[in-house]
Design a protein around this motif. Structure first.
Motif, PDB file in Angstrom:
ATOM      1  N   ALA A 101       0.920  -1.348  -0.093  1.00  0.00           N
ATOM      2  CA  ALA A 101       0.027   0.212   0.011  1.00  0.00           C
ATOM      3  C   ALA A 101       0.920   1.230  -0.027  1.00  0.00           C
ATOM      4  O   ALA A 101       0.371   2.344  -0.019  1.00  0.00           O
ATOM      5  CB  ALA A 101      -0.749   0.127   1.402  1.00  0.00           C
ATOM      6  N   THR A 102       2.386   1.062  -0.319  1.00  0.00           N
ATOM      7  CA  THR A 102       2.959   2.234  -0.104  1.00  0.00           C
ATOM      8  C   THR A 102       3.576   2.640  -1.335  1.00  0.00           C
ATOM      9  O   THR A 102       4.222   1.961  -2.094  1.00  0.00           O
ATOM     10  CB  THR A 102       4.275   1.938   0.827  1.00  0.00           C
ATOM     11  OG1 THR A 102       3.906   1.460   1.993  1.00  0.00           O
ATOM     12  CG2 THR A 102       5.105   3.166   0.972  1.00  0.00           C
ATOM     13  N   THR A 103       3.018   4.010  -1.849  1.00  0.00           N
ATOM     14  CA  THR A 103       3.338   4.211  -3.457  1.00  0.00           C
ATOM     15  C   THR A 103       3.999   5.538  -3.441  1.00  0.00           C
ATOM     16  O   THR A 103       4.158   6.183  -2.433  1.00  0.00           O
ATOM     17  CB  THR A 103       1.920   4.119  -4.069  1.00  0.00           C
ATOM     18  OG1 THR A 103       1.113   5.307  -3.504  1.00  0.00           O
ATOM     19  CG2 THR A 103       1.186   3.063  -3.867  1.00  0.00           C
ATOM     20  N   SER A 131       8.054   4.953  -6.264  1.00  0.00           N
ATOM     21  CA  SER A 131       8.847   5.130  -7.480  1.00  0.00           C
ATOM     22  C   SER A 131      10.027   6.016  -7.221  1.00  0.00           C
ATOM     23  O   SER A 131      11.009   6.257  -8.056  1.00  0.00           O
ATOM     24  CB  SER A 131       8.078   6.433  -8.222  1.00  0.00           C
ATOM     25  OG  SER A 131       7.400   7.391  -7.587  1.00  0.00           O
ATOM     26  N   GLU A 132      10.216   6.546  -6.050  1.00  0.00           N
ATOM     27  CA  GLU A 132      11.563   7.576  -5.384  1.00  0.00           C
ATOM     28  C   GLU A 132      11.528   7.230  -4.022  1.00  0.00           C
ATOM     29  O   GLU A 132      10.663   7.230  -3.291  1.00  0.00           O
ATOM     30  CB  GLU A 132      11.245   8.784  -5.827  1.00  0.00           C
ATOM     31  CG  GLU A 132      12.446   9.818  -5.626  1.00  0.00           C
ATOM     32  CD  GLU A 132      11.883  11.116  -5.790  1.00  0.00           C
ATOM     33  OE1 GLU A 132      11.058  11.524  -6.327  1.00  0.00           O
ATOM     34  OE2 GLU A 132      12.903  12.097  -5.596  1.00  0.00           O
ATOM     35  N   SER A 152       8.908  -0.521  -9.598  1.00  0.00           N
ATOM     36  CA  SER A 152       8.586   0.757 -10.222  1.00  0.00           C
ATOM     37  C   SER A 152       9.561   2.103  -9.471  1.00  0.00           C
ATOM     38  O   SER A 152       9.578   3.085 -10.052  1.00  0.00           O
ATOM     39  CB  SER A 152       7.245   1.495  -9.771  1.00  0.00           C
ATOM     40  OG  SER A 152       6.144   0.593 -10.264  1.00  0.00           O
ATOM     41  N   LEU A 153      10.599   1.477  -9.011  1.00  0.00           N
ATOM     42  CA  LEU A 153      11.569   2.391  -8.477  1.00  0.00           C
ATOM     43  C   LEU A 153      12.644   2.886  -9.241  1.00  0.00           C
ATOM     44  O   LEU A 153      13.318   2.073 -10.198  1.00  0.00           O
ATOM     45  CB  LEU A 153      12.581   1.795  -7.306  1.00  0.00           C
ATOM     46  CG  LEU A 153      13.345   2.455  -6.337  1.00  0.00           C
ATOM     47  CD1 LEU A 153      12.532   3.595  -5.769  1.00  0.00           C
ATOM     48  CD2 LEU A 153      14.066   1.744  -5.495  1.00  0.00           C
ATOM     49  N   GLN A 154      12.603   4.314  -9.685  1.00  0.00           N
ATOM     50  CA  GLN A 154      13.377   5.070 -10.676  1.00  0.00           C
ATOM     51  C   GLN A 154      14.532   5.860 -10.060  1.00  0.00           C
ATOM     52  O   GLN A 154      15.294   5.958 -10.839  1.00  0.00           O
ATOM     53  CB  GLN A 154      12.698   5.729 -11.448  1.00  0.00           C
ATOM     54  CG  GLN A 154      11.288   5.149 -12.206  1.00  0.00           C
ATOM     55  CD  GLN A 154      12.004   4.034 -13.159  1.00  0.00           C
ATOM     56  OE1 GLN A 154      12.789   4.372 -14.074  1.00  0.00           O
ATOM     57  NE2 GLN A 154      11.558   2.773 -13.318  1.00  0.00           N
ATOM     58  N   SER A 155      14.394   6.345  -8.902  1.00  0.00           N
ATOM     59  CA  SER A 155      15.395   6.953  -8.213  1.00  0.00           C
ATOM     60  C   SER A 155      15.662   6.961  -6.919  1.00  0.00           C
ATOM     61  O   SER A 155      14.641   6.746  -6.205  1.00  0.00           O
ATOM     62  CB  SER A 155      14.602   8.569  -8.422  1.00  0.00           C
ATOM     63  OG  SER A 155      15.540   9.627  -7.943  1.00  0.00           O
ATOM     64  N   VAL A 156      16.868   7.020  -6.566  1.00  0.00           N
ATOM     65  CA  VAL A 156      17.259   6.885  -5.081  1.00  0.00           C
ATOM     66  C   VAL A 156      18.216   8.010  -4.650  1.00  0.00           C
ATOM     67  O   VAL A 156      19.298   8.018  -5.313  1.00  0.00           O
ATOM     68  CB  VAL A 156      17.778   5.416  -4.813  1.00  0.00           C
ATOM     69  CG1 VAL A 156      18.501   5.180  -3.483  1.00  0.00           C
ATOM     70  CG2 VAL A 156      16.792   4.504  -5.067  1.00  0.00           C
ATOM     71  N   SER A 157      18.164   8.717  -3.514  1.00  0.00           N
ATOM     72  CA  SER A 157      19.282   9.513  -3.229  1.00  0.00           C
ATOM     73  C   SER A 157      19.671   8.774  -1.727  1.00  0.00           C
ATOM     74  O   SER A 157      18.918   8.812  -0.818  1.00  0.00           O
ATOM     75  CB  SER A 157      18.297  10.963  -2.855  1.00  0.00           C
ATOM     76  OG  SER A 157      19.384  11.636  -2.260  1.00  0.00           O
ATOM     77  N   LEU A 158      20.842   8.632  -1.843  1.00  0.00           N
ATOM     78  CA  LEU A 158      21.560   8.105  -0.531  1.00  0.00           C
ATOM     79  C   LEU A 158      22.392   9.094   0.064  1.00  0.00           C
ATOM     80  O   LEU A 158      23.132   9.878  -0.472  1.00  0.00           O
ATOM     81  CB  LEU A 158      22.402   6.920  -0.976  1.00  0.00           C
ATOM     82  CG  LEU A 158      21.921   5.877  -1.762  1.00  0.00           C
ATOM     83  CD1 LEU A 158      22.823   4.580  -2.134  1.00  0.00           C
ATOM     84  CD2 LEU A 158      20.602   5.196  -0.944  1.00  0.00           C
ATOM     85  N   PRO A 159      22.193   8.916   1.588  1.00  0.00           N
ATOM     86  CA  PRO A 159      23.156   9.981   2.226  1.00  0.00           C
ATOM     87  C   PRO A 159      24.453   9.772   2.432  1.00  0.00           C
ATOM     88  O   PRO A 159      25.019   8.940   2.172  1.00  0.00           O
ATOM     89  CB  PRO A 159      22.251  10.139   3.581  1.00  0.00           C
ATOM     90  CG  PRO A 159      22.052   8.571   3.806  1.00  0.00           C
ATOM     91  CD  PRO A 159      21.552   8.074   2.346  1.00  0.00           C
TER      92      PRO A 159
END
Length: 551
Positions: A101-103, A131-132, A152-159
Motif C-alpha cells: 500500500a506504499t506508493t 517510484s522514488e 517501479s523504483l526509478q530514483s534513489v538519493s543516498l546520504p
C-alpha cells in the motif's frame, strides 16, 4: 548464484534479540540529538512514549505515521554487528506498515521525536510500488532486501552518512542508475543486482560481504564506475550475468580527473509556501532542491522566531500566537515559509455560522485545577476546568496539563469512552495496530463497536496519529448518533474561506458542529485538517457535552 556466507549474520541477529534488555534509570529524551551523543541517549519512559504516540511492543517502542512504521529499540545496528561492536544504544529503524500500500515517493527522516533514524529495516519496502526514495542524512544502513523487488523504483538519493548496503537491499528494482556515496564501507554481494545502466562509487572500493570470492554481483552490461583518486579498485571484481552465464571480471570504468564534479544547488522550493497553525499544532513542509543531481542536497531548517514556531526536519510546530518565517537552506539557495500561529478563541458574533451565546458554562464554584501550566487568565481555563471536573480529560501528570501539545487519535477515543462511563470490553482483534492490554485498547474497541471509528483502509487504526479537527467532528457526530441524540441541526459553513477543504466524509459532521456551536472557527477558518492542541480539544469537548447536557 554463488553460495553466500550468511551464517555470521544469522548468529548476530539472533544474539541481538536474545540479549535485548532495557536500560535502568530512564530519563526523558532530549529534544535534539547530535550524532556524537547517540551512545548517551536515555531510555524512553512509558509516560514519554504515551505523550508522543509510541506504543510499547516487547522491549521496543513503535509508532506509525502515514505509511511508515518507526521502531525505537536498544541494540546495535547490523553494521555494528558486522564490526563486532558492543556499542548498544537507542535508535530507530523504519519500515513500511504495508509495503503493497506504499506508493510514490518515500522520504526516510533523520530523526523522530529526538531519537536518530539509523536503519532501514530488513524487508522494509520489499515489492512496494514506490517510484522514488530519499534517505535523509544520518541514516547509516539499508537492511537485508529492504527495497528488493520494487519494480517501479526509478530514483534513489543516498546520504553521505550511509555505511552499509545489506544483501539484496536494492536488488531486482527498476533502477537504471545509482550513485554510492564515499561513506559506504561495505555492500552485500547482491545489493545492487539488476541495476541496468550504471553503478557509480564515489569513494574507495567497499568490502563485499557474503561472497566467497568477495565479488559484486551485477547484471548484463551495467557499467560500474569509480574515480581515479580512490583506492582498492585494483583488487575489486564483478560477478556478471551475461548471455553466456555468470562470468567473473574486473572491468571497472575509471573516471579520470579526480573527484566527481561538484554540482551546486541553484534553487530551493517549499510546499506549502504558507501555513496557519493553532498553538501546539504542527504541519509538514516539503523542500525540493534543484537541480536534482546537486552534489549536496542537505536542507537546513531555521525559524526566525522560535518563540512563535519551531521547526525540525520540515515539521513546523506552533508555540504561541504570532507570525514568523521558517527558512529552508541548501548551500547558497533558500526558500521561506510564512507561518501564522493562532489561539483558539471564544465564538465571535461576527464569525459566520457561529452562535455568540454561552455554549460552555463556567465550572462549578470551588473547582481548583492542579495544573501549573493552566493559569486562571488563560482563554481555555474554564473549559479545561469543566472537562477536568467531569473526568473527561486528565493531565499528562499530576501538575501538567500540556495545553499546547497535540492530541492523538487514541487519546480522543478515550475521552469519548470516559463520556460513556467506560463500559467493559472483551478484546477482539479489530485493528492490526491495536493489541490487547494497551492503555487505549478498550476505548478504541468500544468506539469501533459503536461505529464511532472505522480505522484506515489498510486495517490500522493509527492510535498515535495526530487527530485533526474534521476527524474530531466526525467522531463526536457518530457518537451522538450512536446515543440516539438529535443530530438534525445543520449550518451552512460555505462562507468560511477554507470550506472547500472539508473532506466529503466529514461535511455532515462539520455542519452539525458549526450549527451547535461546538466548532466555531479557528481565526476565521474551519481549519479541517489542522491538528488539535489539548486546550482546543478541551474547549470543543466541553461545548459538545454541554450542548446536549450529557450526564
Amino acid at each position: 548464484m554463488r553460495k553466500k556466507n550468511l551464517f555470521k549474520r544469522c548468529i548476530l541477529g539472533a544474539l541481538s534479540m536474545a540479549l535485548l534488555v532495557p536500560v535502568v534509570g530512564a530519563v526523558s529524551p532530549p529534544v535534539v540529538v547530535q550524532a556524537e551523543d547517540i551512545s548517551q541517549l536515555p531510555e524512553p519512559t512509558d509516560e514519554w512514549a504515551a505523550a508522543n504516540g509510541w506504543v510499547k511492543e516487547g522491549f521496543d517502542y513503535v509508532k506509525s505515521e502515514g505509511t511508515l512504521l518507526y521502531r525505537l529499540k536498544y541494540t546495535t545496528t547490523y553494521w555494528e554487528m558486522q564490526e563486532n561492536s558492543e556499542n548498544w544504544h537507542w535508535f530507530i529503524s523504519v519500515e513500511a506498515i504495508d509495503p503493497y500500500a506504499t506508493t510514490g515517493k518515500v522520504v526516510i527522516p533523520s530523526s523522530v521525536d529526538g531519537y536518530p533514524v539509523l536503519s532501514i529495516a530488513r524487508y522494509a519496502f520489499k515489492n512496494a510500488p514506490i517510484s522514488e526514495v530519499v534517505i535523509s542524512e544520518g541514516v547509516q544502513e539499508v537492511g537485508l532486501a529492504a527495497f528488493e523487488g520494487c519494480k517501479s523504483l526509478q530514483s534513489v538519493s543516498l546520504p553521505n552518512s550511509l555505511l552499509f548496503l545489506d544483501q539484496a537491499s536494492f536488488s531486482q528494482t527498476g533502477l537504471k542508475d545509482i550513485t554510492i556515496p564515499s561513506s559506504v564501507k561495505a555492500v552485500g554481494t547482491d545489493a545492487l543486482y539488476y541495476v541496468s545502466n550504471s553503478i557509480t562509487f564515489e569513494g574507495n572500493a567497499p568490502e563485499v560481504l557474503y561472497a566467497d570470492d568477495g565479488s559484486l554481483s551485477v547484471y548484463g552490461d551495467v557499467v560500474v564506475n569509480c574515480y581515479s583518486n580512490t583506492t582498492g579498485w585494483d583488487q575489486f571484481s564483478l560477478y556478471r550475468l551475461t548471455d553466456q552465464g555468470w562470468v567473473t571480471s574486473t572491468d571497472i570504468n575509471i573516471i579520470q580527473n579526480g573527484e566527481p564534479p561538484v554540482v551546486e544547488a541553484t534553487s530551493v522550493s517549499v510546499s506549502p509556501a504558507s501555513v496557519t497553525l493553532d498553538e501546539g499544532g504542527s504541519a509538514t513542509v516539503t523542500a525540493t532542491v534543484e537541480p536534482s543531481d546537486a552534489t549536496d542536497k542537505t536542507i537546513t531548517w531555521a525559524s526566525a522566531d522560535p518563540s512563535i514556531a519551531t521547526v525540525s526536519n520540515g515539521v513546523i510546530t506552533g508555540v504561541k500566537a504570532g507570525s514568523t518565517t521558517v527558512t529552508a537552506t541548501c548551500g547558497n539557495a533558500s526558500a521561506s515559509v510564512a507561518v501564522t500561529v493562532t489561539a483558539e478563541t471564544e465564538p465571535d458574533p461576527e464569525e459566520p455560522g457561529t452562535d455568540p451565546g454561552e455554549p460552555t458554562p463556567d465550572p462549578e464554584p470551588g473547582v481548583t485545577l492542579p495544573y501549573t501550566d493552566v493559569t486562571p487568565d488563560a482563554w481555555y481555563y474554564d473549559t479545561v476546568a469543566d472537562v477536568y471536573e467531569k473526568g473527561l480529560m486528565t493531565g499528562m501528570d499530576a501538575t501538567t496539563f500540556a495545553p499546547v501539545e497535540t492530541l492523538a487519535r487514541a487519546q480522543f477515543a478515550i475521552i469519548l469512552y470516559r463520556m460513556e462511563s467506560e463500559p467493559d470490553i472483551a478484546f477482539e482483534a479489530t485493528f492490526k495496530d491495536v493489541t490487547d492490554g494497551q492503555w487505549y485498547t478498550d476505548a478504541i474497541l468500544w468506539a469501533a463497536d459503536a461505529s464511532v471509528v472505522t480505522g484506515y483502509s489498510n486495517g490500522n487504526f493509527g492510535p498515535a496519529d495526530k487527530i485533526n479537527r474534521e476527524q474530531m467532528a466526525t467522531m463526536m457526530f457518530r457518537y451522538a448518533n450512536a446515543k440516539g441524540l438529535d443530530t438534525s441541526q445543520r449550518a451552512d459553513f460555505s462562507s468560511y474561506p477554507d470550506a472547500s477543504s472539508v473532506s466529503d466524509y466529514a461535511r455532515d459532521a462539520m455542519s452539525w458542529c458549526v450549527a451547535n456551536g461546538i466548532i466555531s472557527g479557528d481565526n476565521g477558518r474551519l481549519n479541517p485538517q489542522g491538528e488539535t492542541a489539548r486546550a482546543v480539544c478541551a474547549t470543543i469537548i466541553s461545548r459538545f457535552y454541554n450542548a446536549y447536557d450529557l450526564q
